[in-house]
Design an enzyme around this catalytic site. Sequence first.
Site, PDB file in Angstrom:
ATOM      1  N   ALA A  82      -3.644  -6.740  -0.731  1.00  0.00           N
ATOM      2  CA  ALA A  82      -2.350  -6.963  -1.344  1.00  0.00           C
ATOM      3  C   ALA A  82      -1.460  -5.792  -0.952  1.00  0.00           C
ATOM      4  O   ALA A  82      -1.949  -4.687  -0.704  1.00  0.00           O
ATOM      5  CB  ALA A  82      -2.515  -7.022  -2.857  1.00  0.00           C
ATOM      6  N   GLY A 127      -7.605  -7.601  -1.364  1.00  0.00           N
ATOM      7  CA  GLY A 127      -7.278  -9.027  -1.315  1.00  0.00           C
ATOM      8  C   GLY A 127      -7.651  -9.686   0.003  1.00  0.00           C
ATOM      9  O   GLY A 127      -7.910 -10.890   0.049  1.00  0.00           O
ATOM     10  N   GLU A 130     -11.190 -10.521  -0.302  1.00  0.00           N
ATOM     11  CA  GLU A 130     -11.318 -11.597  -1.285  1.00  0.00           C
ATOM     12  C   GLU A 130     -10.962 -12.952  -0.692  1.00  0.00           C
ATOM     13  O   GLU A 130     -11.620 -13.958  -0.982  1.00  0.00           O
ATOM     14  CB  GLU A 130     -10.425 -11.291  -2.488  1.00  0.00           C
ATOM     15  N   GLU A 150      -9.985  -1.262  -4.378  1.00  0.00           N
ATOM     16  CA  GLU A 150      -9.009  -1.242  -5.482  1.00  0.00           C
ATOM     17  C   GLU A 150      -9.243  -0.106  -6.472  1.00  0.00           C
ATOM     18  O   GLU A 150      -8.295   0.431  -7.058  1.00  0.00           O
ATOM     19  CB  GLU A 150      -9.046  -2.579  -6.248  1.00  0.00           C
TER      20      GLU A 150
HETATM   21  N1  CAA Z   1      -0.205  -2.465   1.378  1.00  0.00           N
HETATM   22  C1  CAA Z   1       0.939  -2.061   1.939  1.00  0.00           C
HETATM   23  N2  CAA Z   1       1.019  -1.460   3.138  1.00  0.00           N
HETATM   24  C2  CAA Z   1      -0.130  -1.298   3.809  1.00  0.00           C
HETATM   25  C3  CAA Z   1      -1.369  -1.686   3.291  1.00  0.00           C
HETATM   26  C4  CAA Z   1      -1.386  -2.311   2.017  1.00  0.00           C
HETATM   27  N3  CAA Z   1      -2.506  -2.787   1.455  1.00  0.00           N
HETATM   28  N4  CAA Z   1      -2.337  -1.349   4.180  1.00  0.00           N
HETATM   29  C5  CAA Z   1      -1.701  -0.768   5.209  1.00  0.00           C
HETATM   30  N5  CAA Z   1      -0.385  -0.723   5.003  1.00  0.00           N
HETATM   31  C6  CAA Z   1       0.650  -0.171   5.872  1.00  0.00           C
HETATM   32  C7  CAA Z   1       0.704   1.333   5.776  1.00  0.00           C
HETATM   33  O1  CAA Z   1       1.431   1.734   4.651  1.00  0.00           O
HETATM   34  C8  CAA Z   1       1.365   1.691   7.076  1.00  0.00           C
HETATM   35  O2  CAA Z   1       2.749   1.424   6.931  1.00  0.00           O
HETATM   36  P1  CAA Z   1       3.833   2.542   7.412  1.00  0.00           P
HETATM   37  O3  CAA Z   1       3.643   2.589   8.899  1.00  0.00           O
HETATM   38  O4  CAA Z   1       5.122   1.945   7.008  1.00  0.00           O
HETATM   39  O5  CAA Z   1       3.458   3.797   6.725  1.00  0.00           O
HETATM   40  C9  CAA Z   1       0.809   0.659   8.040  1.00  0.00           C
HETATM   41  O6  CAA Z   1       0.328  -0.427   7.234  1.00  0.00           O
HETATM   42  C10 CAA Z   1      -0.341   1.170   8.870  1.00  0.00           C
HETATM   43  O7  CAA Z   1      -1.325   1.691   8.013  1.00  0.00           O
HETATM   44  P2  CAA Z   1      -1.873   3.201   8.080  1.00  0.00           P
HETATM   45  O8  CAA Z   1      -0.882   4.089   8.720  1.00  0.00           O
HETATM   46  O9  CAA Z   1      -2.370   3.563   6.725  1.00  0.00           O
HETATM   47  O10 CAA Z   1      -3.096   2.976   9.087  1.00  0.00           O
HETATM   48  P3  CAA Z   1      -4.459   3.820   9.132  1.00  0.00           P
HETATM   49  O11 CAA Z   1      -5.152   3.403  10.368  1.00  0.00           O
HETATM   50  O12 CAA Z   1      -4.204   5.258   8.919  1.00  0.00           O
HETATM   51  O13 CAA Z   1      -5.298   3.315   7.846  1.00  0.00           O
HETATM   52  C11 CAA Z   1      -6.197   1.682   6.331  1.00  0.00           C
HETATM   53  C12 CAA Z   1      -5.697   1.977   7.758  1.00  0.00           C
HETATM   54  C13 CAA Z   1      -7.486   2.461   6.054  1.00  0.00           C
HETATM   55  C14 CAA Z   1      -6.457   0.186   6.225  1.00  0.00           C
HETATM   56  C15 CAA Z   1      -5.120   2.119   5.323  1.00  0.00           C
HETATM   57  O14 CAA Z   1      -3.879   1.523   5.706  1.00  0.00           O
HETATM   58  C16 CAA Z   1      -5.383   1.679   3.898  1.00  0.00           C
HETATM   59  O15 CAA Z   1      -6.205   2.300   3.220  1.00  0.00           O
HETATM   60  N6  CAA Z   1      -4.688   0.631   3.433  1.00  0.00           N
HETATM   61  C17 CAA Z   1      -4.824   0.162   2.072  1.00  0.00           C
HETATM   62  C18 CAA Z   1      -6.067  -0.670   1.891  1.00  0.00           C
HETATM   63  C19 CAA Z   1      -6.228  -1.082   0.440  1.00  0.00           C
HETATM   64  O16 CAA Z   1      -6.355  -0.277  -0.460  1.00  0.00           O
HETATM   65  N7  CAA Z   1      -6.222  -2.412   0.200  1.00  0.00           N
HETATM   66  C20 CAA Z   1      -6.408  -2.964  -1.123  1.00  0.00           C
HETATM   67  C21 CAA Z   1      -5.077  -3.212  -1.743  1.00  0.00           C
HETATM   68  S1  CAA Z   1      -5.220  -3.596  -3.465  1.00  0.00           S
HETATM   69  C22 CAA Z   1      -5.528  -5.243  -3.512  1.00  0.00           C
HETATM   70  O17 CAA Z   1      -5.704  -5.912  -2.537  1.00  0.00           O
HETATM   71  C23 CAA Z   1      -5.543  -5.811  -4.903  1.00  0.00           C
HETATM   72  C24 CAA Z   1      -6.155  -7.158  -5.036  1.00  0.00           C
HETATM   73  O18 CAA Z   1      -7.320  -7.327  -5.270  1.00  0.00           O
HETATM   74  C25 CAA Z   1      -5.307  -8.329  -4.984  1.00  0.00           C
END
Ligand code: CAA
Length: 276
Positions: A82, A127, A130, A150
Site C-alpha cells: 500500500a 499489500g 497479500e 507492516e
Molecule cells: N508506498 C509509497 N511509496 C513507495 C513504497 C510504498 N509502499 N515503496 C516504495 N515507494 C517509493 C519510494 O518512496 C521511492 O519514491 P521516491 O523516489 O519518490 O522517494 C520509490 O518508490 C523507490 O523506492 P526506494 O527509493 O525506497 O527504493 P529502495 O530500492 O531503496 O528500497 C524497498 C526498496 C525496500 C521496497 C523500499 O522502497 C521499501 O521499504 N518500501 C516500503 C515497503 C513497505 O513497507 N510496504 C508495506 C506497506 S504497508 C501495507 O502494504 C499495508 C497493508 O497491508 C495494506
Amino acid sequence: HPRGADGRHRRVPAREGSRQLIDVRHEGGAAVVTVDRPDALNALDLETLTALRDQLRRLSEDVDTKVVVLTGAGDRAFIAGADIKYMSGLDVEQAKAWGELGHEAARLLETMPQPTIAAINGFALGGGCELALACDLRYASSKAKLGQPEINLGIIPGWGGTQRLARATTLGFAKELILTGRTVGADEALERGLVNAVTEPEDLLPRVMETALQLAAKSPLALEAAKQAINRALSGDHAENLARESDRFGELFASEDAKEGLTAFAEKREPKFVGR
Ligand code: CAA
C-alpha cells in the site's frame, strides 16, 4: 459516468493526458493485469487500487477471459505494498475503508471464476504480498523479495495477510514474518510454500504465460468448481465440504465439457472445451 451531448455514457480515461495506472492486455484467453506505477515500485494509492479493483471486477464477469495474471511494471517490483505516503494521512474511518478496498481486490482474485496467477517480478511487500497470496498460483523471479513489513510502520497487514499467509504456509512462519517484518528471498519463499516455483527473471513471464495458456484450454466450468471447492479446504466443516465436493463432481457430468473430456480420452484425442 459523465454523459456526452447525445446523452449516452462516454468512456473517460482514468487520468486524462496521463498513462493508465492499471494496464490490461489480452493474450489468447489470458488477461495480463499490470500495476503500472514503477516510479513508486507499483505501490497502490487510492486511485491505483480503485482502478485495480474495478478491472478485476470487470474481468471476473468477462466470459472471454479464461485466466487472470497479475504482475508489476518494470524490473524491480511486483507491488511494494500500500502507498505509505497516502496512508499517512488517513484517520480510523478512512483506514477501515482503505482496508476494505484492498480486501475487495484480494477477494476478487481469490473467488473470481477464473484461475488467477501472480507473476512476482520483484518486491511483493505488505499489500503486494497479500494480493499475491490471494491469487491461486504464485510464480516468482529469483530476484523477488516477499514479506509483510507492516509491523515496522506500527501497523499490521490489512488486506488479508494475517489469514492467507498462515493458510499458504504455516501458522509459525506467518507469525515470524508478520511479527518481525523480515522479508524473504524467492528461494526461501519456495521452500516455505509461499510461491509455487522460482524462475530466472527473464523466464518469469514466459513461464507464467505458458501455464496461463494451458489453463485457458481447460474447461472453465471444471476450473471454477475446483477453485471453489479448494477454497473451502481450510475453513468450515470438513464433512460438509466433502459433501459439497461430491455434489459439484456429480453436477459437472451434466456439462458438454465433461462429456467432451471423457470422450476425447477414449478416442485418444485432445479435448476441445466450450465452457458449457
Ligand atoms: N508506498 C509509497 N511509496 C513507495 C513504497 C510504498 N509502499 N515503496 C516504495 N515507494 C517509493 C519510494 O518512496 C521511492 O519514491 P521516491 O523516489 O519518490 O522517494 C520509490 O518508490 C523507490 O523506492 P526506494 O527509493 O525506497 O527504493 P529502495 O530500492 O531503496 O528500497 C524497498 C526498496 C525496500 C521496497 C523500499 O522502497 C521499501 O521499504 N518500501 C516500503 C515497503 C513497505 O513497507 N510496504 C508495506 C506497506 S504497508 C501495507 O502494504 C499495508 C497493508 O497491508 C495494506
